[in-house]
Design a protein around this motif. Structure first.
Motif, short mmCIF file in Angstrom:
data_model
loop_
_atom_site.label_atom_id
_atom_site.label_comp_id
_atom_site.label_asym_id
_atom_site.label_seq_id
_atom_site.Cartn_x
_atom_site.Cartn_y
_atom_site.Cartn_z
N VAL A 1 -3.21 -10.21 -5.73
CA VAL A 1 -2.97 -9.45 -6.95
C VAL A 1 -1.87 -10.15 -7.76
N SER A 2 -2.32 -10.82 -8.81
CA SER A 2 -1.40 -11.49 -9.72
C SER A 2 -1.12 -10.54 -10.88
N VAL B 1 6.57 2.19 -10.67
CA VAL B 1 7.58 1.22 -11.10
C VAL B 1 7.56 1.05 -12.63
N ARG C 1 8.94 0.39 2.40
CA ARG C 1 9.66 1.64 2.73
C ARG C 1 9.19 2.18 4.08
N THR D 1 1.89 2.88 -12.95
CA THR D 1 2.35 3.05 -11.56
C THR D 1 3.82 3.49 -11.59
N CYS E 1 -1.37 -7.03 -2.21
CA CYS E 1 -1.07 -6.27 -3.43
C CYS E 1 0.44 -6.12 -3.65
N HIS E 2 1.25 -6.59 -2.69
CA HIS E 2 2.68 -6.40 -2.87
C HIS E 2 3.21 -7.36 -3.94
N ALA F 1 0.81 -1.22 0.00
CA ALA F 1 0.00 0.00 0.00
C ALA F 1 0.84 1.27 0.00
N GLY G 1 7.57 -2.96 6.66
CA GLY G 1 8.33 -4.17 6.94
C GLY G 1 8.42 -5.05 5.72
N TYR H 1 0.07 2.74 9.26
CA TYR H 1 0.94 2.18 8.22
C TYR H 1 2.09 1.52 8.95
N PRO I 1 -4.12 -7.76 -13.12
CA PRO I 1 -4.02 -6.50 -13.87
C PRO I 1 -3.13 -6.62 -15.10
N GLY I 2 -3.43 -5.77 -16.07
CA GLY I 2 -2.52 -5.57 -17.19
C GLY I 2 -1.59 -4.42 -16.85
N LEU I 3 -0.89 -3.95 -17.89
CA LEU I 3 0.09 -2.88 -17.68
C LEU I 3 -0.61 -1.64 -17.13
N1 LIG Z 1 1.87 -1.95 -12.60
C1 LIG Z 1 1.61 -2.94 -13.43
O1 LIG Z 1 1.67 -2.78 -14.66
C2 LIG Z 1 1.21 -4.29 -12.90
C3 LIG Z 1 0.68 -5.20 -13.81
C4 LIG Z 1 0.29 -6.45 -13.34
C5 LIG Z 1 0.42 -6.77 -12.01
N2 LIG Z 1 0.95 -5.87 -11.15
C6 LIG Z 1 1.07 -6.28 -9.74
O2 LIG Z 1 0.36 -5.37 -8.95
C7 LIG Z 1 1.00 -5.22 -7.68
C8 LIG Z 1 1.31 -3.76 -7.45
O3 LIG Z 1 2.10 -3.31 -8.52
P1 LIG Z 1 2.59 -1.78 -8.65
O4 LIG Z 1 2.84 -1.50 -10.06
O5 LIG Z 1 1.70 -0.90 -7.86
O6 LIG Z 1 4.02 -1.95 -7.97
P2 LIG Z 1 4.89 -1.00 -7.04
O7 LIG Z 1 4.52 0.43 -7.27
O8 LIG Z 1 6.29 -1.44 -7.24
O9 LIG Z 1 4.39 -1.44 -5.59
C9 LIG Z 1 4.76 -2.67 -5.07
C10 LIG Z 1 4.42 -2.66 -3.61
O10 LIG Z 1 4.84 -3.91 -3.00
C11 LIG Z 1 5.66 -3.61 -1.86
N3 LIG Z 1 6.61 -4.70 -1.69
C12 LIG Z 1 7.39 -5.29 -2.61
N4 LIG Z 1 8.13 -6.27 -2.06
C13 LIG Z 1 7.78 -6.30 -0.74
C14 LIG Z 1 8.20 -7.08 0.36
N5 LIG Z 1 9.13 -8.04 0.23
N6 LIG Z 1 7.66 -6.84 1.56
C15 LIG Z 1 6.73 -5.88 1.72
N7 LIG Z 1 6.29 -5.11 0.71
C16 LIG Z 1 6.82 -5.31 -0.50
C17 LIG Z 1 6.32 -2.29 -2.22
O11 LIG Z 1 6.82 -1.66 -1.07
P3 LIG Z 1 7.93 -0.48 -1.20
O12 LIG Z 1 7.70 0.21 -2.51
O13 LIG Z 1 7.62 0.37 -0.01
O14 LIG Z 1 9.25 -1.16 -1.16
C18 LIG Z 1 5.13 -1.56 -2.83
O15 LIG Z 1 4.26 -1.09 -1.82
C19 LIG Z 1 2.24 -6.11 -7.72
O16 LIG Z 1 1.93 -7.37 -7.17
C20 LIG Z 1 2.49 -6.25 -9.22
O17 LIG Z 1 3.20 -7.42 -9.53
C21 LIG Z 1 1.34 -4.63 -11.55
#
Ligand SMILES: NC(=O)c1ccc[n+]([C@@H]2O[C@H](COP(=O)([O-])OP(=O)(O)OC[C@H]3O[C@@H](n4cnc5c(N)ncnc54)[C@H](OP(=O)(O)O)[C@@H]3O)[C@@H](O)[C@H]2O)c1
Length: 259
Positions: free
Chosen positions: A145-146, A197, A52, A195, A96-97, A27, A68, A65, A190-192
């Motif tokens: 969240v896959s 990252v 973070r 965000t 969602c991580h 989150a 960890g 919040y 989700p698709g692309l």
């Molecule tokens: N964006 C896309 O295009 C997309 C597409 C398909 C699926 N997804 C999935 O959707 C989810 C969210 O994606 P996003 O794009 O929002 O990614 P993001 O901005 O990188 O966020 C990822 C989140 O996961 C946390 N996290 C990662 N590793 C962790 C760990 N070991 N322990 C605790 N927290 C951890 C991060 O914490 P910190 O940032 O604080 O380290 C952050 O809050 C992910 O599962 C991703 O695989 C994303």
């Protein structure tokens, strides 16, 4: 009037009217932050975690919040204990991580591959394992969240696709195992999505805008998702509105996996 075998009289969970108690991982950024916003807008009480140390700027007064690493089972136990101390029994858990990782097969070392599995599958298992006993006795809902890449493969992200595919099966198995407890488990794919990252990945390309357009062109709807669009679907799966859906995988991908 339909009085056949499908004419049930059960109503959705009574939790429908009460504010939901919701634990959301991942989150601190992107989709997870939007999921927190969506639950909050519904009146839910949220407890958030990310890795973070600084809390998201969107955190409201009175909300918690807890930062960890979810790869550490001790932290997961503490997270669930603190969430239930703050909120009471949980209605909804959104995992969602995740960790996105590129790399050709021959170039990814096993330590990195293992990290991708840990971040996307094992740590989610740990969250489910410790959250289930903390859920309301009448049941609740879990959303994992896959990704579209848990459904179809692409080159240079093989361990990510393996992990997200494994997460889908974690969700299906958990749905069947937990159904007798009235805990529903569903998977969002989700698709692309726009965000931080993903944006950072685009910015590393020589021509970010051309690369963005190229990626969008591979999607039937010809655009990336906005985090709020993904959050809306996750909210549906994580609320009593989806009361008879469990073990489902919901693509939120502009048609990508329909092709
Ligand atoms: N964006 C896309 O295009 C997309 C597409 C398909 C699926 N997804 C999935 O959707 C989810 C969210 O994606 P996003 O794009 O929002 O990614 P993001 O901005 O990188 O966020 C990822 C989140 O996961 C946390 N996290 C990662 N590793 C962790 C760990 N070991 N322990 C605790 N927290 C951890 C991060 O914490 P910190 O940032 O604080 O380290 C952050 O809050 C992910 O599962 C991703 O695989 C994303």
């Amino acid at each position: 009037m339909n009085s056949g075998p499908d004419a049930g009289s059960e109503s959705p969970s009574t939790a429908e009217a009460a504010p939901l108690n919701v634990l959301i991982t991942g989150a601190s950024s992107g989709i997870g932050e939007a999921v927190a916003d969506r639950f909050r807008a519904s009146g839910a009480r949220v407890f958030l975690t990310g890795r973070r140390s600084e809390a998201p700027a969107t955190l409201r007064d009175g909300e918690r919040y807890l930062p960890g690493d979810l790869g550490d089972e001790g932290f997961v136990e503490r997270l669930v204990a603190e969430a239930t101390a703050a909120l009471g029994p949980l209605d909804t858990v959104v995992a969602c991580h995740g960790l996105q990782a590129d790399g050709a097969i021959t170039e990814m070392d096993l330590a990195r591959a293992s990290q991708v599995l840990d971040a996307n599958v094992l740590s989610v298992f740990a969250v489910v394992k410790h959250a289930v006993p903390a859920m309301r006795e009448t049941g609740g809902q879990i959303v994992l969240v896959s990704s579209r890449l848990g459904i179809v493969g692409i080159p240079d992200q093989v361990m990510y696709t393996a992990a997200k595919g494994g997460l889908i099966m974690l969700g299906k198995g958990a749905a069947i195992e937990l159904a007798p407890q009235n805990i529903r488990v569903n998977v969002a794919a989700p698709g692309l999505t726009e965000t931080p990252v993903i944006e950072a990945g685009f910015q590393r390309k020589p021509d970010p805008e051309a690369y963005r357009a190229q990626r969008a062109a591979t999607i039937p709807m010809r655009r990336l998702a906005r985090p709020e669009e993904v959050a809306e679907a996750i909210f549906f799966l994580g609320s009593p509105a989806s009361s008879y859906i469990t073990g489902a995988v919901l693509p939120i991908d502009g048609g990508y996996t329909a092709a």
